[in-house]
Design a protein around this motif. Structure first.
Motif, PDB file in Angstrom:
ATOM      1  N   ARG A 179      19.966  51.247  27.082  1.00  0.00           N
ATOM      2  CA  ARG A 179      18.857  51.019  26.421  1.00  0.00           C
ATOM      3  C   ARG A 179      18.285  52.558  26.207  1.00  0.00           C
ATOM      4  O   ARG A 179      17.679  52.351  25.013  1.00  0.00           O
ATOM      5  N   THR A 180      18.351  53.483  26.536  1.00  0.00           N
ATOM      6  CA  THR A 180      17.948  55.001  26.213  1.00  0.00           C
ATOM      7  C   THR A 180      18.680  55.249  24.866  1.00  0.00           C
ATOM      8  O   THR A 180      18.210  55.672  23.937  1.00  0.00           O
ATOM      9  N   LEU A 181      19.966  54.782  24.845  1.00  0.00           N
ATOM     10  CA  LEU A 181      20.976  55.123  23.485  1.00  0.00           C
ATOM     11  C   LEU A 181      20.015  54.746  22.202  1.00  0.00           C
ATOM     12  O   LEU A 181      20.259  55.154  21.363  1.00  0.00           O
ATOM     13  N   VAL A 182      19.489  53.496  22.421  1.00  0.00           N
ATOM     14  CA  VAL A 182      19.126  52.523  21.316  1.00  0.00           C
ATOM     15  C   VAL A 182      17.692  52.530  21.211  1.00  0.00           C
ATOM     16  O   VAL A 182      16.853  51.837  20.356  1.00  0.00           O
ATOM     17  N   LEU A 235      23.063  46.127  19.504  1.00  0.00           N
ATOM     18  CA  LEU A 235      23.294  44.922  20.035  1.00  0.00           C
ATOM     19  C   LEU A 235      24.675  45.577  21.002  1.00  0.00           C
ATOM     20  O   LEU A 235      24.969  44.809  22.042  1.00  0.00           O
ATOM     21  N   VAL A 236      25.462  46.368  20.584  1.00  0.00           N
ATOM     22  CA  VAL A 236      26.708  46.834  21.326  1.00  0.00           C
ATOM     23  C   VAL A 236      26.103  47.461  22.741  1.00  0.00           C
ATOM     24  O   VAL A 236      26.864  47.050  23.591  1.00  0.00           O
ATOM     25  N   ASN A 237      25.098  48.088  22.696  1.00  0.00           N
ATOM     26  CA  ASN A 237      24.199  48.472  23.859  1.00  0.00           C
ATOM     27  C   ASN A 237      23.407  47.665  24.384  1.00  0.00           C
ATOM     28  O   ASN A 237      22.796  48.035  25.630  1.00  0.00           O
ATOM     29  N   ASP A 238      23.369  46.348  24.205  1.00  0.00           N
ATOM     30  CA  ASP A 238      22.540  45.286  24.997  1.00  0.00           C
ATOM     31  C   ASP A 238      23.371  44.567  26.116  1.00  0.00           C
ATOM     32  O   ASP A 238      24.245  43.773  25.678  1.00  0.00           O
ATOM     33  N   VAL A 239      23.056  44.904  27.176  1.00  0.00           N
ATOM     34  CA  VAL A 239      23.663  44.497  28.422  1.00  0.00           C
ATOM     35  C   VAL A 239      23.703  42.923  28.520  1.00  0.00           C
ATOM     36  O   VAL A 239      24.632  42.532  29.124  1.00  0.00           O
TER      37      VAL A 239
END
Length: 237
Positions: A136-139, A176-180
Motif C-alpha cells: 500500500r505504501t508503494l502506491v 493494481l500489481v500492489n493491490d493484495v
C-alpha cells in the motif's frame, strides 16, 4: 485595461491558430481566457471542462507548448509578453479546436489490464488493506491519478511510438500489481511486458515533471520493470 493576445488552435489535425484580444484580469486563469473567447468573441470555439477547481482534469490543454490543467494555470505564470498560445493535448486525435478524442488513452488502460480483478463476492466479508503495508505504501501516491491525460500528452515515447501504453496506463497497472486483493497480476504483467509496455519507457521523466498532482508515473513504471523481471526469472511469464 490591458489586454492579452491569445492564439487558439482551430479546426482538427490540419487546422490553424486564430488570434484573439482578451481583457487582462487579476487572478485570471487560462480556462477563464478560453471561456471569455467562447462566450464573448466566438461561440463556435470548442473546448472541454467540468469542475473548474482542479478535481476532474477535463480542461487539460497545451499552453505555450506544455500540457496543463487550464483551470489551475494562472495567466500571470505563463504569459510571455502578454501573449499565450493554447492548443489541444498532444499525442491524441483532435476532434475540434481544443477538444481531443480520449479513446486511445483509455483503450491503453484496458490493454494494460487496468481494471481490478478480485475473487470475493458480496457474501464475503470486507477484505482489508493495511495502510502501513509495504504494498500500500508503494502506491500511496499513484492511486491519486485521475486520468487527465497530461502525462500522456507530455510523453516523448508516446510521440515516437503510438503503440506505447503510456505513463497513466502503466501507473494504473502498478497500483493494481500492489493491490493484495487483486487476482489478475499474471495476465497484467504479461500485458505490460511487451515492446509497447514498461520497458519502452526511456525514463525522460516528462510525465513526472508535468503531472498536476505531483505524482511520479516514472517510479511506478520502474517498479513494473522490476516486477516483470522477477516474474520472468521465476518462469511465470
Amino acid at each position: 485595461m490591458s489586454t492579452l493576445s491569445v492564439k487558439v488552435w482551430r479546426g482538427t489535425e490540419s487546422g490553424h491558430y486564430q488570434e484573439f484580444e482578451v481583457p487582462r484580469l487579476e487572478s485570471q486563469t487560462v480556462l477563464d481566457v478560453v471561456t471569455y473567447i467562447q462566450r464573448s468573441l466566438d461561440p463556435t470555439l470548442s473546448y472541454r471542462f467540468a469542475c473548474r477547481v482542479g478535481m476532474c482534469g477535463s480542461c487539460a490543454m497545451t499552453v505555450n507548448g506544455k500540457a496543463r490543467w487550464t483551470c489551475r494555470t494562472h495567466v500571470s505564470k505563463v504569459a510571455e509578453n502578454d501573449c499565450i498560445e493554447i492548443a489541444p493535448l498532444h499525442n491524441l486525435p483532435v476532434v475540434k479546436d481544443l477538444v481531443t478524442d480520449m479513446q486511445p488513452f483509455f483503450d491503453k488502460w484496458a490493454q494494460a489490464q487496468g481494471r481490478f480483478q478480485g475473487n470475493k463476492t458480496r457474501k464475503d466479508d470486507f477484505e482489508r488493506v493495511q495502510p502501513e503495508s509495504r504494498e500500500r505504501t508503494l502506491v500511496d501516491a499513484g492511486i491519486e491519478c485521475i486520468g487527465c491525460g497530461v502525462c500522456y500528452s507530455s510523453c516523448d515515447v508516446v510521440a515516437w511510438n503510438p503503440d506505447y501504453l503510456g505513463p497513466a496506463a502503466l501507473n494504473r497497472a502498478w497500483t493494481l500489481v500492489n493491490d493484495v486483493r487483486d487476482t489478475g497480476n499474471k495476465t497484467r504483467l504479461a500485458a505490460v511486458a511487451g515492446d509497447a509496455g514498461c520497458h519502452a519507457c526511456h525514463t525522460h521523466m516528462s510525465c513526472t515533471e508535468r503531472c498536476p498532482k505531483q505524482l511520479s508515473p516514472t517510479a511506478g513504471i520502474a517498479g513494473l520493470k522490476r516486477a516483470v523481471l522477477t516474474a520472468a526469472l521465476k518462469g511465470e511469464l
